[in-house]
Design a protein around this motif. Structure first.
Motif, short mmCIF file in Angstrom:
data_model
loop_
_atom_site.label_atom_id
_atom_site.label_comp_id
_atom_site.label_asym_id
_atom_site.label_seq_id
_atom_site.Cartn_x
_atom_site.Cartn_y
_atom_site.Cartn_z
N LEU A 59 68.40 64.05 33.50
CA LEU A 59 67.60 65.16 34.03
C LEU A 59 67.68 65.16 35.55
O LEU A 59 67.57 64.11 36.18
N TRP A 60 67.85 66.35 36.12
CA TRP A 60 67.82 66.44 37.58
C TRP A 60 67.38 67.84 38.01
O TRP A 60 67.47 68.80 37.26
N ALA A 61 66.88 67.93 39.24
CA ALA A 61 66.40 69.20 39.78
C ALA A 61 67.01 69.42 41.16
O ALA A 61 67.19 68.47 41.93
N THR A 62 67.31 70.67 41.47
CA THR A 62 67.90 71.03 42.76
C THR A 62 67.08 72.15 43.39
O THR A 62 66.93 73.22 42.79
N THR A 63 66.56 71.90 44.58
CA THR A 63 65.78 72.91 45.29
C THR A 63 66.71 73.91 45.94
O THR A 63 67.69 73.54 46.60
N GLN A 64 66.41 75.20 45.74
CA GLN A 64 67.22 76.28 46.30
C GLN A 64 66.29 77.29 46.97
O GLN A 64 65.07 77.24 46.77
N PRO A 65 66.83 78.21 47.75
CA PRO A 65 65.96 79.24 48.34
C PRO A 65 65.23 80.03 47.25
O PRO A 65 65.86 80.57 46.34
N GLY A 66 63.92 80.02 47.31
CA GLY A 66 63.13 80.80 46.36
C GLY A 66 62.77 80.10 45.08
O GLY A 66 62.07 80.66 44.24
N GLY A 67 63.22 78.85 44.89
CA GLY A 67 62.87 78.18 43.64
C GLY A 67 63.62 76.87 43.43
O GLY A 67 64.24 76.34 44.34
N VAL A 68 63.55 76.37 42.19
CA VAL A 68 64.17 75.10 41.82
C VAL A 68 64.94 75.29 40.52
O VAL A 68 64.46 75.95 39.59
N ALA A 108 72.00 72.13 29.68
CA ALA A 108 70.97 73.19 29.74
C ALA A 108 70.50 73.31 31.18
O ALA A 108 70.33 72.31 31.88
N SER A 109 70.26 74.54 31.62
CA SER A 109 69.86 74.79 33.01
C SER A 109 68.84 75.93 33.04
O SER A 109 68.95 76.90 32.28
N LEU A 110 67.83 75.80 33.91
CA LEU A 110 66.82 76.84 34.05
C LEU A 110 66.36 76.92 35.50
O LEU A 110 65.99 75.91 36.10
N PHE A 111 66.37 78.13 36.07
CA PHE A 111 65.88 78.36 37.44
C PHE A 111 64.45 78.84 37.36
O PHE A 111 64.13 79.79 36.64
N ARG A 112 63.56 78.17 38.10
CA ARG A 112 62.15 78.59 38.16
C ARG A 112 61.85 79.04 39.59
O ARG A 112 61.99 78.28 40.54
N ALA A 113 61.44 80.29 39.71
CA ALA A 113 61.12 80.83 41.03
C ALA A 113 59.83 80.21 41.55
O ALA A 113 58.94 79.82 40.78
N ASP A 114 59.73 80.09 42.88
CA ASP A 114 58.52 79.57 43.50
C ASP A 114 57.34 80.49 43.21
O ASP A 114 57.48 81.71 43.12
N ASP A 115 56.16 79.89 43.05
CA ASP A 115 54.95 80.69 42.89
C ASP A 115 54.26 80.83 44.25
O ASP A 115 54.79 80.41 45.28
#
Length: 270
Positions: free
Chosen positions: A101-110, A141-148
């Motif tokens: 499992l890993w997460a990558t921070t991007q502009p506007g979300g993760v 599997a990959s999922l982008f979650r926008a910042d709240d």
């Protein structure tokens, strides 16, 4: 003498047996086909059965990693692309899957990602390494979650508001949830930019008398003038600051009560 089992008087019965969608002959043909299919399934080879089992295993594993990236609980631990978090997951069938499992921070979300082996018998570490995402032996599997709203709050240079006990940056103690009156000449906040930048500000303040005024100053130059009304209100604006000299927020006229100051960087000055 032959007996007619369906005499003319029983025509409605013949129509009933024929049905609305086909004849009795069609129905018998369908029964024969279903019988043949059932026989083939009952006598299938072990190899064919293995294909069905493998397909079920792939579906189960893909469902499991898809559920992981969709899990929004803060207790979930996520690694990074260079050091993924390795987890052992027990699938509904009882088999064990190793998942990266890993997460990558991007502009506007993760973006949250998970990787596991396609074959449950795979004992290699191929599918626990991020660079093997495209490997055919792995499921990804990959999922982008926008910042709240909470994660979109910019990193402040100066911040004090009723939600904080301690200010960020240099802020006068009079700025608090129950603000104290600040007379003309009072410095409410100060910060020194390290480069020429664009700053934005949000200030919530009110006047003790009929009117008051705040100013943002740098090196004797007025960057913004903010007339304050008797009723508390939000005041929003943008200023261009230079490097090296302090920027101050000052009560320039009257007396003001201020409970919120937010100043944050909005980019390089053109």
């Amino acid at each position: 003498m032959p007996v007619n089992l369906l005499p003319n008087a029983s025509k409605p019965l013949r129509r009933l047996l024929a049905g609305e969608k086909g004849s009795i002959r069609d129905s018998l043909a369908a029964v024969i086909v279903l019988t043949v299919v059932a026989t083939l399934i009952a006598t299938t080879t072990p190899a064919a059965a293995g294909v069905v089992t493998a397909t079920g295993s792939v579906s189960e594993r893909l469902s499991a990693i898809s559920a992981l990236v969709d899990d929004k609980r803060p207790s979930i631990t996520w690694g990074t692309a260079t050091s993924p978090d390795l987890r052992t997951v027990t699938l509904p069938s009882g088999t064990i899957a190793k998942v990266a499992l890993w997460a990558t921070t991007q502009p506007g979300g993760v973006t949250y990602e998970a990787l596991t082996a396609r074959d449950r018998a795979d004992t290699t570490a191929t599918c626990t390494t991020v660079v093997n995402v495209a490997d055919g032996r792995c499921l990804h599997a990959s999922l982008f979650r926008a910042d709240d709203v909470t994660t979109l709050v910019p990193a402040p240079i100066i911040r004090m508001d009723p939600s904080l006990q301690t200010p960020i940056g240099s802020v006068n103690p009079a700025v608090q949830a129950s603000p104290l009156p600040a007379a003309t000449g009072t410095v409410l906040a100060t910060a020194t930019p390290s480069a020429a930048r664009i700053w934005r500000y949000l200030i919530h303040a009110g006047s003790v008398q009929t009117s008051a005024e705040l100013r943002l100053l740098q090196s004797g130059k007025t960057l913004a003038t903010i007339p304050i009304s008797a009723d508390g209100a939000n005041y929003i604006g943008t200023i261009a600051v230079s490097a090296g000299a302090p920027v101050t927020l000052v009560v320039s006229d009257g007396a003001a009560v201020t409970d919120t100051i937010l100043i944050y960087d909005a980019g390089a000055a053109s």
